[in-house]
Enzyme design. Structure first.
Site, PDB file in Angstrom:
ATOM      1  N   GLY A   1       1.971  -0.535   0.051  1.00  0.00           N
ATOM      2  CA  GLY A   1       2.717  -1.011  -1.314  1.00  0.00           C
ATOM      3  C   GLY A   1       2.115  -0.412  -2.598  1.00  0.00           C
ATOM      4  O   GLY A   1       1.559   0.592  -2.773  1.00  0.00           O
ATOM      5  N   SER A   2       2.205  -1.468  -3.538  1.00  0.00           N
ATOM      6  CA  SER A   2       1.951  -1.023  -5.017  1.00  0.00           C
ATOM      7  C   SER A   2       0.712  -0.573  -5.492  1.00  0.00           C
ATOM      8  O   SER A   2      -0.406  -0.931  -4.755  1.00  0.00           O
ATOM      9  CB  SER A   2       2.224  -2.311  -5.809  1.00  0.00           C
ATOM     10  OG  SER A   2       1.989  -2.125  -6.988  1.00  0.00           O
ATOM     11  N   THR A   3       0.720   0.317  -6.335  1.00  0.00           N
ATOM     12  CA  THR A   3      -0.500   1.005  -7.163  1.00  0.00           C
ATOM     13  C   THR A   3      -1.228  -0.116  -7.573  1.00  0.00           C
ATOM     14  O   THR A   3      -2.286   0.044  -7.880  1.00  0.00           O
ATOM     15  CB  THR A   3       0.183   2.030  -7.945  1.00  0.00           C
ATOM     16  OG1 THR A   3       0.862   1.169  -9.157  1.00  0.00           O
ATOM     17  CG2 THR A   3       0.809   3.259  -7.565  1.00  0.00           C
ATOM     18  N   ALA A   4      -0.400  -1.136  -7.806  1.00  0.00           N
ATOM     19  CA  ALA A   4      -1.335  -2.264  -8.601  1.00  0.00           C
ATOM     20  C   ALA A   4      -2.169  -2.998  -7.655  1.00  0.00           C
ATOM     21  O   ALA A   4      -3.254  -3.887  -7.943  1.00  0.00           O
ATOM     22  CB  ALA A   4      -0.444  -3.549  -9.130  1.00  0.00           C
ATOM     23  N   SER A   5      -2.327  -2.579  -6.355  1.00  0.00           N
ATOM     24  CA  SER A   5      -3.279  -3.214  -5.540  1.00  0.00           C
ATOM     25  C   SER A   5      -4.827  -2.802  -5.985  1.00  0.00           C
ATOM     26  O   SER A   5      -5.797  -3.895  -5.572  1.00  0.00           O
ATOM     27  CB  SER A   5      -3.236  -2.491  -4.016  1.00  0.00           C
ATOM     28  OG  SER A   5      -2.139  -3.119  -3.563  1.00  0.00           O
TER      29      SER A   5
END
Lengths: 134, 411
Positions: A62-66
């Site tokens: 999933g997201s790069t915001a991890s």
């Protein structure tokens, strides 16, 4: 005591209860940064706390915001004590280095098969090693 | 092993504080796990989510603040991605003072570090013009795929912290899309469908991204896409897939210059034909509205250029947006400024629409607006907004503006 050699991703030494999953986990959206519990409904760890565990998983998804989700968990003192993965990407690397979570990957076996939840593991992020304590 | 410059060695030793040290550690670790022994010099950088309050939270903004206070400056021109509010019109968007204050702290840190405050996923509309073959470091998926495909520049999806580290050092680990051999086509896409507008290209990207995943598609078609078409194609391709590059025979520069290398039959894993019906099915599939009443019409993912703004303004001439609908159009502030000079901003506002600059519907705290039904001309925005739990429909700009004036989606 048998010590297994992998690769260091983030430094530090930690010992604790293993929490093993065979499913990739997204730290952003998949884990509540205010409680440390997995909140992804379809995940096998749903409603399980990852706080202070030695989290063993194949990879993140999933997201790069991890990256930011990992750092926030760490700031809130809700992060895992250490992480063991099969493969690591830039998103996790940034999260565990800034969040100061000892992390290793590339063990000579699949850690999600070899290790099981409840075992006591000691991760040495400086040397890229893990030891089964019990 | 990567050879560090003297400056990088000082950063790694912590002479500029912990944040810069960690950035160097991340850069080296990313190089190591990808088996990279050298860094490439980057022409410029665009930093990712670090300053987005809705994504990186105060954590990201505090990190930037500490980095800025350490005395470090960006070494190469550094463009910035959108932030989580319109930096001028945040009050009209109902953003609270506290939220705005925190978001501005991040922007101040950017200024101190020497960033260019284009605040857009399309830095190209504010001056970023990568040279063919040049290395750059971008994080936003739409930005990376457009730079790679349209300009023939070289970037991976570098992640937030690698971009920030590249801005500080001017260098990036040299692997993946930075290398020619990784840029060869692996899927051949024969487009027999007739592509009539930008959203058709978005639908095509949406459809193909699911097949190609991280691999590179080569499109072959009688259709001759323009720049806006390629932006929509790339952004949707990179939202259902994780690929960061496509080629279009006769259109994009690498395959024009070296067709035999980039469309090497021996490298093609699969050929896919696309017919009109495949795309009409996508439009149907992406319609998850529960009823025909529309709350928000959103255009501008990726950000609009001035030509698109003028097109929208001409379609709105003499019309009025329904009282029950918000029309949001997002663009960089440089484009909004141009639109103001030409009177197009005034025309859009007269009709009841808003041009949002520095931000977009995906990065604003969108859930707080309680929109039920959203329609958009962007397949990428559809993917993200439906992930946030909103009901969405996807169509052309004309269809979207019709929905804005009638208040209904009847497609």
């Amino acid at each position: 005591m048998k010590i297994y050699k992998g690769r260091s991703i983030s430094k530090g030494i930690a010992e604790g209860d293993a929490l093993v999953t065979k499913q990739p986990l997204s730290f952003f959206g998949g884990v509540d940064p205010e409680t440390g519990f997995v909140v992804e409904r379809s995940h096998e760890l749903n409603k399980t706390s990852i706080t202070d565990k030695i989290l063993v998983m194949p990879s993140t998804k999933g997201s790069t915001a991890s990256t930011w989700a990992l750092i926030r968990l760490s700031e809130n003192k809700l992060a895992p004590k250490a992480i063991i993965t099969i493969v690591t990407d830039a998103i996790v690397i940034a999260g565990v280095i800034i969040g100061q979570i000892p992390t290793i990957d590339q063990l000579p076996f699949d850690p999600t098969v070899k290790f099981h939840t409840g075992q006591i593991l000691k991760v040495n992020g400086d040397k890229g090693e893990v030891e089964i304590k019990r | 092993m990567v050879v560090l410059t003297n400056y990088e060695k000082k950063l790694l030793k912590g002479e500029y504080g912990q944040e810069a040290k960690q950035l160097l550690e991340i850069l080296l670790k990313v190089a190591e796990i990808n088996g990279v022994s050298e860094f490439a010099e980057v022409e410029h950088v665009m930093i990712g989510n670090t300053c987005m309050l809705s994504v990186a939270g105060e954590t990201g903004i505090n990190f930037l603040g500490k980095l800025a206070n350490s005395g470090v400056k960006f070494k190469v021109p550094t463009y910035t991605n959108v932030v989580s509010m319109d930096l001028d019109g945040w009050q009209e968007l109902g953003i609270s003072n506290n939220y705005a204050e925190t978001q501005f702290k991040g922007v101040e840190a950017w200024k101190k570090l020497g960033a260019i405050l284009n605040c857009s996923c399309m830095p190209f509309f504010s001056g970023a013009m990568p040279k063919y073959g040049a290395h750059v470091a971008y994080a936003d998926t739409a930005t990376v795929i457009f730079a790679n495909s349209y300009f023939g520049a070289k970037s991976n999806r570098e992640s937030d912290m690698v971009c920030l580290a590249s801005a500080v050092t001017g260098r990036v680990p040299n692997f993946g899309y930075h290398l020619d051999k990784t840029r060869k086509g692996q899927f051949l896409i024969e487009v027999n469908a007739s592509l009539k507008n930008e959203s058709d290209y978005g639908a095509l990207g949406y459809y193909i991204g699911k097949f190609v995943k991280e691999k590179v598609p080569v499109f072959k078609s009688f259709n001759n896409p323009n720049v806006s078409n390629l932006i929509q194609l790339g952004s949707s391709l990179a939202s259902t897939g994780t690929t960061s590059l496509f080629h279009w025979v006769g259109v994009t520069p690498e395959i024009r210059q070296n067709p035999d290398y980039y469309l090497d039959e021996s490298q093609i894993i699969e050929t896919i034909s696309v017919a009109d019906k495949d795309l009409t099915d996508i439009y149907k599939q992406l319609n998850t509205l529960q009823h025909s009443q529309v709350d928000l019409v959103y255009i501008g993912c990726p950000h609009c250029d001035i030509e698109k703004i003028k097109h929208i303004s001409s379609l709105l001439e003499g019309k009025r947006i329904s009282d029950s609908v918000e029309l949001w159009i997002s663009a960089p502030s440089s484009v909004k400024h141009l639109a103001s000079k030409s009177g197009d901003l005034q025309e859009i506002e007269r009709a009841g629409g808003k041009i949002l600059s520095d931000t977009c519907a995906v990065i604003l705290p969108i859930k707080s607006y309680n929109f039920g039904n959203v329609v958009t001309d962007s397949a990428k925005a559809q993917v993200y907004l439906s992930d946030f739990g909103l009901n969405t429909a996807f169509g052309s700009i004309k269809q979207c503006l019709k929905a804005a004036t009638s208040g209904r989606w009847d497609e």
